[in-house]
Design an enzyme around this catalytic site. Sequence first.
Site, short mmCIF file in Angstrom:
data_model
loop_
_atom_site.label_atom_id
_atom_site.label_comp_id
_atom_site.label_asym_id
_atom_site.label_seq_id
_atom_site.Cartn_x
_atom_site.Cartn_y
_atom_site.Cartn_z
N ASP A 198 -22.55 19.39 16.20
CA ASP A 198 -22.58 18.49 17.45
C ASP A 198 -23.97 18.72 18.02
OD1 ASP A 198 -22.66 17.70 20.09
OD2 ASP A 198 -20.81 18.91 20.90
N ASN A 217 -28.58 8.25 15.63
CA ASN A 217 -27.60 7.29 15.82
C ASN A 217 -26.56 7.63 16.84
OD1 ASN A 217 -25.95 4.84 15.07
ND2 ASN A 217 -24.78 6.38 14.36
N ALA A 218 -26.17 9.01 16.92
CA ALA A 218 -25.03 9.42 17.64
C ALA A 218 -25.18 8.70 19.05
CB ALA A 218 -25.01 10.91 17.58
N GLY A 219 -23.99 8.31 19.43
CA GLY A 219 -23.93 7.57 21.02
C GLY A 219 -22.37 7.46 21.42
N SER A 255 -30.28 -0.30 21.85
CA SER A 255 -29.47 -1.28 22.36
C SER A 255 -30.30 -2.28 22.69
CB SER A 255 -28.19 -0.66 23.13
OG SER A 255 -27.65 -1.76 23.74
N TYR A 268 -25.13 3.24 31.08
CA TYR A 268 -25.41 3.10 29.58
C TYR A 268 -27.02 2.63 29.41
CZ TYR A 268 -24.95 1.66 24.52
OH TYR A 268 -25.09 1.54 23.26
N LYS A 277 -30.30 3.93 27.46
CA LYS A 277 -30.99 3.57 26.45
C LYS A 277 -32.28 2.80 26.58
CE LYS A 277 -27.46 3.62 23.32
NZ LYS A 277 -27.84 4.54 22.09
#
Length: 263
Positions: free
Chosen positions: A59, A83-85, A134, A147, A151
């Site tokens: 994690d 990359n985890a999101g 993003s 969000y 980003k």
Amino acid sequence: MSNTKTVLITGAGSGIGRALTVEAVKLGFAPLIAGRTLSSMQGTARQAGLDNNAIVVADVTTPEGRTRLVAAAGEKLDILINNAGCLSVGHLSDLDDTALQRMCDTNLAAPVALTRDMLPALQAAQGRIVNIGSVFGDIAYPYFAAYSAMKFGLRGFSDAIRRELSGSGVGVTYVAPRATRTAAESEFSALVEPLQMTLDSAERVATEAWDAIRAGKRESFPRGKERLFVKIQRLLPSLVDKSVGAQARDQATLNALDTLRRA
């Protein structure tokens, strides 16, 4: 001694992370794939033709998970792909503290902390940091407020760490895909039509990301209208305010939000 470059990909159990892994193998990289769920990671490994030695169950939002990733990477790491999101959408007033903290931890705090922890290995290899952001990190969208904020933060971190590491041999690439067809799409599917969103496949995002990484680019945006909108946002944000604000007030958008709220 092998000259194969090692790439650590977080959030590799599905979606963009899985597609990045498959593309990495095609290009001759040696991936280490990280995620929280072993079964999902095994699915990625099978699809990419990797054995279980490439899997690191961790994690990334926890110190223990990051310690495990640092140990797996060893003394040298050629590429780190953060990359985890995760995503929660809707009226800001409907987002509870748990949703906000989860997005902050996963989308912003984790990549900053993991990059910090991986710096010795990246510097030893004169490697590259890749942050998957993003388009919403440039064009702040209503009902994606939290969000977008995370980003925006990741984009700012990318610029800052690039400048901090200048001259060290470590490069930084910020990749900003538009909305993507992944499991997370269910969080905002009702908004796709009223907000006139264009969705890409995870495979297309991965291909464009790897093109940017291999070319050593500082940033990468999708081909299409979003690339133009990013330029307008940076130069004439008031025009975007009017256009996107009108979409936010449109009854079709409000109806879609009610659908999401009832889901």
